[in-house]
Motif scaffolding. Sequence first.
Motif, PDB file in Angstrom:
ATOM      1  N   GLU A 392       0.828  -1.212   0.000  1.00  0.00           N
ATOM      2  CA  GLU A 392       0.000   0.000   0.000  1.00  0.00           C
ATOM      3  C   GLU A 392       0.858   1.256   0.000  1.00  0.00           C
ATOM      4  N   TYR A 393       1.946   1.244   0.784  1.00  0.00           N
ATOM      5  CA  TYR A 393       2.770   2.443   0.923  1.00  0.00           C
ATOM      6  C   TYR A 393       4.046   2.398   0.090  1.00  0.00           C
ATOM      7  N   ARG A 394       4.190   1.357  -0.707  1.00  0.00           N
ATOM      8  CA  ARG A 394       5.317   1.216  -1.624  1.00  0.00           C
ATOM      9  C   ARG A 394       6.660   1.304  -0.907  1.00  0.00           C
ATOM     10  N   TRP A 395       6.796   0.456   0.120  1.00  0.00           N
ATOM     11  CA  TRP A 395       8.084   0.361   0.797  1.00  0.00           C
ATOM     12  C   TRP A 395       9.146  -0.129  -0.185  1.00  0.00           C
ATOM     13  N   PRO A 396      10.387   0.301  -0.020  1.00  0.00           N
ATOM     14  CA  PRO A 396      11.460  -0.224  -0.869  1.00  0.00           C
ATOM     15  C   PRO A 396      11.851  -1.661  -0.474  1.00  0.00           C
ATOM     16  N   ASP A 397      11.933  -2.531  -1.449  1.00  0.00           N
ATOM     17  CA  ASP A 397      12.513  -3.865  -1.254  1.00  0.00           C
ATOM     18  C   ASP A 397      11.901  -4.610  -0.076  1.00  0.00           C
ATOM     19  N   PHE A 398      10.592  -4.709  -0.053  1.00  0.00           N
ATOM     20  CA  PHE A 398       9.942  -5.483   1.005  1.00  0.00           C
ATOM     21  C   PHE A 398       8.757  -6.204   0.384  1.00  0.00           C
ATOM     22  N   GLU A 399       9.065  -7.291  -0.295  1.00  0.00           N
ATOM     23  CA  GLU A 399       8.050  -8.076  -0.992  1.00  0.00           C
ATOM     24  C   GLU A 399       8.211  -9.544  -0.645  1.00  0.00           C
ATOM     25  N   PRO A 400       7.120 -10.297  -0.713  1.00  0.00           N
ATOM     26  CA  PRO A 400       7.248 -11.736  -0.460  1.00  0.00           C
ATOM     27  C   PRO A 400       8.046 -12.401  -1.568  1.00  0.00           C
ATOM     28  N   PRO A 401       8.782 -13.439  -1.238  1.00  0.00           N
ATOM     29  CA  PRO A 401       9.545 -14.140  -2.272  1.00  0.00           C
ATOM     30  C   PRO A 401       8.620 -14.853  -3.248  1.00  0.00           C
ATOM     31  N   ALA A 402       9.022 -14.888  -4.493  1.00  0.00           N
ATOM     32  CA  ALA A 402       8.282 -15.637  -5.508  1.00  0.00           C
ATOM     33  C   ALA A 402       8.781 -17.079  -5.522  1.00  0.00           C
ATOM     34  N   VAL A 403       7.852 -18.008  -5.570  1.00  0.00           N
ATOM     35  CA  VAL A 403       8.182 -19.433  -5.548  1.00  0.00           C
ATOM     36  C   VAL A 403       7.597 -20.089  -6.795  1.00  0.00           C
ATOM     37  N   THR A 404       8.426 -20.865  -7.476  1.00  0.00           N
ATOM     38  CA  THR A 404       7.956 -21.637  -8.628  1.00  0.00           C
ATOM     39  C   THR A 404       7.918 -23.105  -8.231  1.00  0.00           C
ATOM     40  N   PRO A 405       6.724 -23.674  -8.022  1.00  0.00           N
ATOM     41  CA  PRO A 405       6.647 -25.089  -7.611  1.00  0.00           C
ATOM     42  C   PRO A 405       7.257 -26.008  -8.657  1.00  0.00           C
ATOM     43  N   LEU A 406       7.981 -26.997  -8.168  1.00  0.00           N
ATOM     44  CA  LEU A 406       8.618 -27.986  -9.035  1.00  0.00           C
ATOM     45  C   LEU A 406       7.772 -29.257  -9.028  1.00  0.00           C
ATOM     46  N   PRO A 407       7.227 -29.663 -10.168  1.00  0.00           N
ATOM     47  CA  PRO A 407       6.419 -30.895 -10.189  1.00  0.00           C
ATOM     48  C   PRO A 407       7.267 -32.102  -9.779  1.00  0.00           C
ATOM     49  N   MET A 408       6.698 -32.934  -8.913  1.00  0.00           N
ATOM     50  CA  MET A 408       7.399 -34.129  -8.443  1.00  0.00           C
ATOM     51  C   MET A 408       6.474 -35.333  -8.595  1.00  0.00           C
ATOM     52  N   ASP A 409       7.072 -36.487  -8.882  1.00  0.00           N
ATOM     53  CA  ASP A 409       6.244 -37.676  -9.031  1.00  0.00           C
ATOM     54  C   ASP A 409       5.848 -38.227  -7.664  1.00  0.00           C
ATOM     55  N   PRO A 410       4.837 -39.095  -7.584  1.00  0.00           N
ATOM     56  CA  PRO A 410       4.363 -39.595  -6.288  1.00  0.00           C
ATOM     57  C   PRO A 410       5.441 -40.266  -5.452  1.00  0.00           C
ATOM     58  N   THR A 411       6.420 -40.904  -6.086  1.00  0.00           N
ATOM     59  CA  THR A 411       7.486 -41.566  -5.323  1.00  0.00           C
ATOM     60  C   THR A 411       8.298 -40.541  -4.531  1.00  0.00           C
ATOM     61  N   ALA A 412       8.579 -39.404  -5.157  1.00  0.00           N
ATOM     62  CA  ALA A 412       9.337 -38.358  -4.480  1.00  0.00           C
ATOM     63  C   ALA A 412       8.534 -37.775  -3.324  1.00  0.00           C
ATOM     64  N   LEU A 413       7.223 -37.643  -3.510  1.00  0.00           N
ATOM     65  CA  LEU A 413       6.384 -37.140  -2.428  1.00  0.00           C
ATOM     66  C   LEU A 413       6.372 -38.121  -1.263  1.00  0.00           C
ATOM     67  N   ASP A 414       6.221 -39.409  -1.572  1.00  0.00           N
ATOM     68  CA  ASP A 414       6.122 -40.410  -0.507  1.00  0.00           C
ATOM     69  C   ASP A 414       7.418 -40.546   0.282  1.00  0.00           C
ATOM     70  N   ARG A 415       8.550 -40.214  -0.338  1.00  0.00           N
ATOM     71  CA  ARG A 415       9.833 -40.304   0.375  1.00  0.00           C
ATOM     72  C   ARG A 415       9.864 -39.408   1.599  1.00  0.00           C
ATOM     73  N   VAL A 416       9.175 -38.268   1.526  1.00  0.00           N
ATOM     74  CA  VAL A 416       9.231 -37.274   2.588  1.00  0.00           C
ATOM     75  C   VAL A 416       8.158 -37.518   3.645  1.00  0.00           C
ATOM     76  N   VAL A 417       7.103 -38.238   3.280  1.00  0.00           N
ATOM     77  CA  VAL A 417       5.998 -38.481   4.214  1.00  0.00           C
ATOM     78  C   VAL A 417       6.513 -39.202   5.452  1.00  0.00           C
ATOM     79  N   GLY A 418       6.109 -38.715   6.628  1.00  0.00           N
ATOM     80  CA  GLY A 418       6.528 -39.367   7.862  1.00  0.00           C
ATOM     81  C   GLY A 418       6.466 -38.431   9.049  1.00  0.00           C
ATOM     82  N   SER A 419       6.975 -38.918  10.167  1.00  0.00           N
ATOM     83  CA  SER A 419       6.987 -38.151  11.412  1.00  0.00           C
ATOM     84  C   SER A 419       8.431 -37.786  11.764  1.00  0.00           C
TER      85      SER A 419
END
Length: 497
Positions: A392-419
Amino acid sequence: MRPSILALALAGAVACGSVAPAPPASPASAPAPAPARADDAARVIGALVPVVTVPGAVRYRLDERMAHFHVPGVSVAVVEGGRLAWARGFGVKEAGSPEAVMPATLFQAGSISKPVTATATLRLVDQRRLSLDENVNTYLRSWKVPDNELTAKASVTLRRILSHSAGTTVHGFPGYAANEPLPTLLQVLDGEKPANTKPVRVDLVPGTTSRYSGGGVTIEQLALVEVTGQAFPALLEQLVLGPLGMKDSTFEQPLPPARARAASSAHDVTGAVVPGRFHVYPEMAAAGLWTTPADLLAWAMAIAAARDGRPGAILSKAMATEMLTVQKAPFGLGPLLEGSGRAFHFGHPGEDEGFLSELVYFPATGQGAAVMINGGGGRPLLREILYAVAAEYRWPDFEPPAVTPLPMDPTALDRVVGSYEAFYEVYRVTATVRREGTRLVVSVPRLGIDSEAVFTSPTSLTTLDGGDALSIVVAPDGRVTALKFGDFEIPRSSRGP
């Protein structure tokens, strides 16, 4: 990029010789309001900015996000052009109560207490009653920093304490419930009951490493008390709060009844009131400030004025310049420092049991904001509000980072699942990662986090609710063995999948 909310919470959230004394600080009143711009506050609260920018990101209203994060009350103040633009409260002081949050409602500031306390210390340095570079034991009578082979190489000094480079232990303090006995400051420093934290000791060579330490700031508290012979709350009122007109602020712990009536109640990550309304912090320098966003901005503007060399400032120009100069990145002498040129800004996040806050100020443009909330699960909400103000007030250099999601296959997702589980000082921290279709969801119950996370590299995740960057620790055989939040590692639990 702004520091990760979760990293701040887990890791934190938080020249030699004497200089000529500063002129006495003249009494100050609350900052005069700037000319109002119609609908500024309405635009800010009507379109909060997500903490990470992803394709299709949605802006929410403040009331929606308060409900989402179980936050009953919010207080916000904004400075534009070096003057208070607006200060408003939203929601209620306590869940189930009709009493609304007002601009003068008190909140616990958590670690924002540290840079405010640093101001008192630096005033005493200006007055030549303290030195930043003397061994701090010079100023201590009833207790001394225990010497060891590390302190033989370098001393614990106030400069190192204020910049979190003194090598001292104890990151932070959980406080004490209303019905619990309170330890003395010496019991806190030695980790003796009823203190609920470990002894404050030196386990790194002082001056070599930046590591956040509320324990070091507690040593600073003792030094201030013993050098002046005054009770800490009275001393801070005399040196900082009174001169700056911070009439809605106090370091009194526990809070006196008259002040307690003006205070908000703390709430846990589910939105339930903390028993006894709030915790008590004898570690006042590190975590004991009760205040308002407008008062915090009055402090920030005063520090900027001192660095500019304005007459009657709270600190000498030389001392304020040192305060806002990096000592050990990312800290100056108290504040957290970021950016450069017009984008240079200082401030600090804060957390006490059931309270969260953050202060940001840009001295070159006279812009800033402070946000305080009474819900322990609202860390992302602080940033969403600050990013909306910045837009709103156009602060200098105070913006949220931009994130580009990286598509991953189900095996990669399941590797991280856990406690995952780890113990951090007095805290047990658990995290779980679960899969919901093609989505990964990270949950950290203690911090009220239950957020979708996206891959940004094959070994990196970012939570969409909080913008928290997680590294995936992978063993040579391909198994995921831990998650890392900054330097904090949470191993996979043997009890979980």
